[in-house]
Design a protein around this motif. Structure first.
Motif, PDB file in Angstrom:
ATOM      1  N   LEU A  12      47.089  21.692  30.749  1.00 21.73           N
ATOM      2  CA  LEU A  12      46.936  23.053  31.227  1.00 21.73           C
ATOM      3  C   LEU A  12      46.208  23.924  30.213  1.00 21.73           C
ATOM      4  O   LEU A  12      45.441  24.811  30.596  1.00 21.73           O
ATOM      5  N   ASP A  13      46.398  23.682  28.898  1.00 24.07           N
ATOM      6  CA  ASP A  13      45.688  24.511  27.931  1.00 24.07           C
ATOM      7  C   ASP A  13      44.180  24.272  28.024  1.00 24.07           C
ATOM      8  O   ASP A  13      43.384  25.206  27.869  1.00 24.07           O
ATOM      9  N   GLN A  14      43.752  23.026  28.308  1.00 29.45           N
ATOM     10  CA  GLN A  14      42.340  22.752  28.503  1.00 29.45           C
ATOM     11  C   GLN A  14      41.812  23.499  29.729  1.00 29.45           C
ATOM     12  O   GLN A  14      40.739  24.112  29.679  1.00 29.45           O
ATOM     13  N   ARG A  15      42.569  23.438  30.818  1.00 31.90           N
ATOM     14  CA  ARG A  15      42.131  24.094  32.055  1.00 31.90           C
ATOM     15  C   ARG A  15      42.085  25.604  31.902  1.00 31.90           C
ATOM     16  O   ARG A  15      41.194  26.272  32.445  1.00 31.90           O
ATOM     17  N   LEU A  16      43.022  26.174  31.146  1.00 33.22           N
ATOM     18  CA  LEU A  16      43.004  27.614  30.905  1.00 33.22           C
ATOM     19  C   LEU A  16      41.791  27.993  30.069  1.00 33.22           C
ATOM     20  O   LEU A  16      41.116  29.000  30.355  1.00 33.22           O
ATOM     21  N   ASP A  45      47.587  31.772  39.392  1.00 36.47           N
ATOM     22  CA  ASP A  45      47.277  31.387  40.763  1.00 36.47           C
ATOM     23  C   ASP A  45      46.061  30.473  40.793  1.00 36.47           C
ATOM     24  O   ASP A  45      46.012  29.487  41.539  1.00 36.47           O
ATOM     25  N   GLU A  46      45.056  30.814  39.998  1.00 36.01           N
ATOM     26  CA  GLU A  46      43.832  30.014  39.963  1.00 36.01           C
ATOM     27  C   GLU A  46      44.100  28.600  39.456  1.00 36.01           C
ATOM     28  O   GLU A  46      43.490  27.633  39.927  1.00 36.01           O
ATOM     29  N   LEU A  47      45.030  28.475  38.515  1.00 32.94           N
ATOM     30  CA  LEU A  47      45.315  27.182  37.900  1.00 32.94           C
ATOM     31  C   LEU A  47      46.449  26.429  38.590  1.00 32.94           C
ATOM     32  O   LEU A  47      46.743  25.289  38.238  1.00 32.94           O
ATOM     33  N   GLY A  48      47.088  27.077  39.543  1.00 34.01           N
ATOM     34  CA  GLY A  48      48.179  26.414  40.247  1.00 34.01           C
ATOM     35  C   GLY A  48      49.441  26.273  39.424  1.00 34.01           C
ATOM     36  O   GLY A  48      50.153  25.272  39.529  1.00 34.01           O
ATOM     37  N   THR A  49      49.728  27.291  38.589  1.00 33.87           N
ATOM     38  CA  THR A  49      50.928  27.241  37.756  1.00 33.87           C
ATOM     39  C   THR A  49      51.638  28.590  37.857  1.00 33.87           C
ATOM     40  O   THR A  49      51.387  29.361  38.784  1.00 33.87           O
ATOM     41  N   VAL A  50      52.527  28.873  36.915  1.00 34.89           N
ATOM     42  CA  VAL A  50      53.281  30.129  36.952  1.00 34.89           C
ATOM     43  C   VAL A  50      52.830  31.035  35.815  1.00 34.89           C
ATOM     44  O   VAL A  50      52.305  30.584  34.803  1.00 34.89           O
ATOM     45  N   ARG A  51      53.053  32.338  36.025  1.00 35.36           N
ATOM     46  CA  ARG A  51      52.561  33.344  35.084  1.00 35.36           C
ATOM     47  C   ARG A  51      53.127  33.144  33.686  1.00 35.36           C
ATOM     48  O   ARG A  51      52.421  33.312  32.687  1.00 35.36           O
ATOM     49  N   GLU A  52      54.390  32.787  33.582  1.00 34.99           N
ATOM     50  CA  GLU A  52      55.019  32.678  32.270  1.00 34.99           C
ATOM     51  C   GLU A  52      54.326  31.649  31.387  1.00 34.99           C
ATOM     52  O   GLU A  52      54.159  31.850  30.175  1.00 34.99           O
ATOM     53  N   ILE A  53      53.895  30.543  31.978  1.00 40.36           N
ATOM     54  CA  ILE A  53      53.212  29.507  31.193  1.00 40.36           C
ATOM     55  C   ILE A  53      51.848  29.994  30.744  1.00 40.36           C
ATOM     56  O   ILE A  53      51.443  29.781  29.588  1.00 40.36           O
ATOM     57  N   GLY A  85      48.768  26.708  49.375  1.00 39.38           N
ATOM     58  CA  GLY A  85      50.073  27.163  48.913  1.00 39.38           C
ATOM     59  C   GLY A  85      50.354  28.524  49.499  1.00 39.38           C
ATOM     60  O   GLY A  85      49.600  29.039  50.320  1.00 39.38           O
ATOM     61  N   ALA A  86      51.427  29.141  49.065  1.00 40.11           N
ATOM     62  CA  ALA A  86      51.835  30.434  49.611  1.00 40.11           C
ATOM     63  C   ALA A  86      50.838  31.517  49.223  1.00 40.11           C
ATOM     64  O   ALA A  86      50.485  31.659  48.059  1.00 40.11           O
ATOM     65  N   ALA A  87      50.376  32.299  50.199  1.00 41.84           N
ATOM     66  CA  ALA A  87      49.389  33.345  49.931  1.00 41.84           C
ATOM     67  C   ALA A  87      49.924  34.384  48.958  1.00 41.84           C
ATOM     68  O   ALA A  87      49.178  34.948  48.164  1.00 41.84           O
ATOM     69  N   GLN A  88      51.240  34.656  49.015  1.00 43.19           N
ATOM     70  CA  GLN A  88      51.829  35.659  48.131  1.00 43.19           C
ATOM     71  C   GLN A  88      52.666  35.025  47.018  1.00 43.19           C
ATOM     72  O   GLN A  88      53.394  35.719  46.325  1.00 43.19           O
ATOM     73  N   GLY A  89      52.556  33.727  46.855  1.00 46.36           N
ATOM     74  CA  GLY A  89      53.320  33.052  45.814  1.00 46.36           C
ATOM     75  C   GLY A  89      52.454  32.092  45.044  1.00 46.36           C
ATOM     76  O   GLY A  89      51.259  32.293  44.883  1.00 46.36           O
ATOM     77  N   ARG A  90      53.070  31.013  44.544  1.00 47.78           N
ATOM     78  CA  ARG A  90      52.345  30.044  43.750  1.00 47.78           C
ATOM     79  C   ARG A  90      51.364  29.266  44.625  1.00 47.78           C
ATOM     80  O   ARG A  90      51.709  28.796  45.699  1.00 47.78           O
ATOM     81  N   SER A  91      50.119  29.146  44.180  1.00 45.48           N
ATOM     82  CA  SER A  91      49.109  28.437  44.946  1.00 45.48           C
ATOM     83  C   SER A  91      48.078  27.864  43.993  1.00 45.48           C
ATOM     84  O   SER A  91      48.003  28.243  42.820  1.00 45.48           O
ATOM     85  N   LEU A  92      47.262  26.956  44.510  1.00 43.58           N
ATOM     86  CA  LEU A  92      46.206  26.333  43.728  1.00 43.58           C
ATOM     87  C   LEU A  92      44.870  26.707  44.344  1.00 43.58           C
ATOM     88  O   LEU A  92      44.611  26.411  45.517  1.00 43.58           O
ATOM     89  N   GLU A  93      44.024  27.349  43.565  1.00 43.63           N
ATOM     90  CA  GLU A  93      42.694  27.708  44.060  1.00 43.63           C
ATOM     91  C   GLU A  93      41.855  26.457  44.237  1.00 43.63           C
ATOM     92  O   GLU A  93      41.728  25.628  43.339  1.00 43.63           O
ATOM     93  N   LEU A  94      41.257  26.315  45.416  1.00 43.67           N
ATOM     94  CA  LEU A  94      40.394  25.180  45.710  1.00 43.67           C
ATOM     95  C   LEU A  94      38.932  25.499  45.402  1.00 43.67           C
ATOM     96  O   LEU A  94      38.220  24.696  44.811  1.00 43.67           O
ATOM     97  N   TYR A  95      38.492  26.679  45.821  1.00 42.77           N
ATOM     98  CA  TYR A  95      37.112  27.109  45.574  1.00 42.77           C
ATOM     99  C   TYR A  95      36.991  28.569  45.981  1.00 42.77           C
ATOM    100  O   TYR A  95      37.928  29.156  46.533  1.00 42.77           O
ATOM    101  N   ARG A  96      35.828  29.150  45.710  1.00 44.64           N
ATOM    102  CA  ARG A  96      35.523  30.500  46.170  1.00 44.64           C
ATOM    103  C   ARG A  96      34.256  30.468  47.008  1.00 44.64           C
ATOM    104  O   ARG A  96      33.318  29.745  46.690  1.00 44.64           O
TER     105      ARG A  96
END
Length: 227
Positions: free
Chosen positions: A156-160, A180-188, A69-80
């Motif tokens: 999403l609550d489980q994943r958080l 960003d880690e969960l692939g969602t938006v900050r407000e949620i 996803g966008a490096a400076q926007g919404r993205s989904l973390e795959l791994y570290r």
């Protein structure tokens, strides 16, 4: 070893033991000519989605967050990628001669050795290193399958709740970083964290989340506690 200080080479060989099982004369020809050492601050973009792969990173310290996803926007973390691990996105790009399928950002100050594409090609001529690479692919594939299952089937609550566990009693992270880690938006994420706080599971602070009831978070992560 010429090209890298003795201390760095010893650290590299300790973190990547496969190097100790390879002909040292070959490594002495590969690394001086094809490896560079780098240290980058947190937030540094190491590679961009859609770009050609310019090198094979071997992490000495710190961590690289690989996301799609966008490096400076919404993205989904795959791994570290942490010390001693391989970046399979970079590896697949080098093997397949295709553009990078994700971006990589240093999640903290990070030190690494970067092999040029030609240097990587020389390494994988050795069966021991090739076996190590494919073993890393297998491990990472299992992780990505779990991630796909979580995204597809877990709320999403489980994943958080899962994301907050295993980081100690105080999680130092912004709501945006968790989103960003969960692939969602900050407000949620903020809305869910406030629900967790009202339930007495966490206490929210500035860029920190104190875990008050890890047992209930674990139950929520397993889908056993509605909020």
């Amino acid at each position: 070893m010429n090209g890298l200080s003795d201390a760095v080479w010893q650290q590299l060989a300790q973190l990547y033991p496969v190097l100790q099982r390879m002909p040292q004369a070959d490594l002495a020809r590969i690394f001086p000519a094809h490896a560079t050492q780098a240290r980058v601050p947190a937030g540094a973009v190491l590679f961009q989605e859609g770009a050609p792969c310019r090198g094979f990173p071997m992490v000495l310290e710190g961590a690289v967050r690989v996301a799609r996803g966008a490096a400076q926007g919404r993205s989904l973390e795959l791994y570290r990628v942490t010390p001693g691990e391989l970046c399979v996105v970079s590896t697949s790009c080098l093997f397949g001669q295709v553009p990078l399928q994700a971006h990589g950002i240093a999640s903290e100050p990070t030190g690494l050795v970067v092999l040029s594409p030609h240097g990587f090609a020389r390494l994988v001529e050795h069966e021991a290193f090739l076996t190590f690479v494919f073993g890393a692919f297998a491990d990472r594939l299992a992780d990505l399958m779990s991630l796909a299952e979580a995204v597809a089937f877990h709320k999403l609550d489980q994943r958080l709740a899962q994301a907050l566990l295993g980081r100690g009693t105080v999680v130092t992270a912004t709501h945006q970083a968790l989103a960003d880690e969960l692939g969602t938006v900050r407000e949620i994420v903020t809305r869910l964290l406030r629900r967790f706080e009202r339930a007495g599971w966490v206490r929210l602070g500035r860029e920190r989340i104190e875990v008050l009831d890890a047992a209930r978070l674990r139950s929520a992560a397993a889908g056993g506690l509605p909020i």
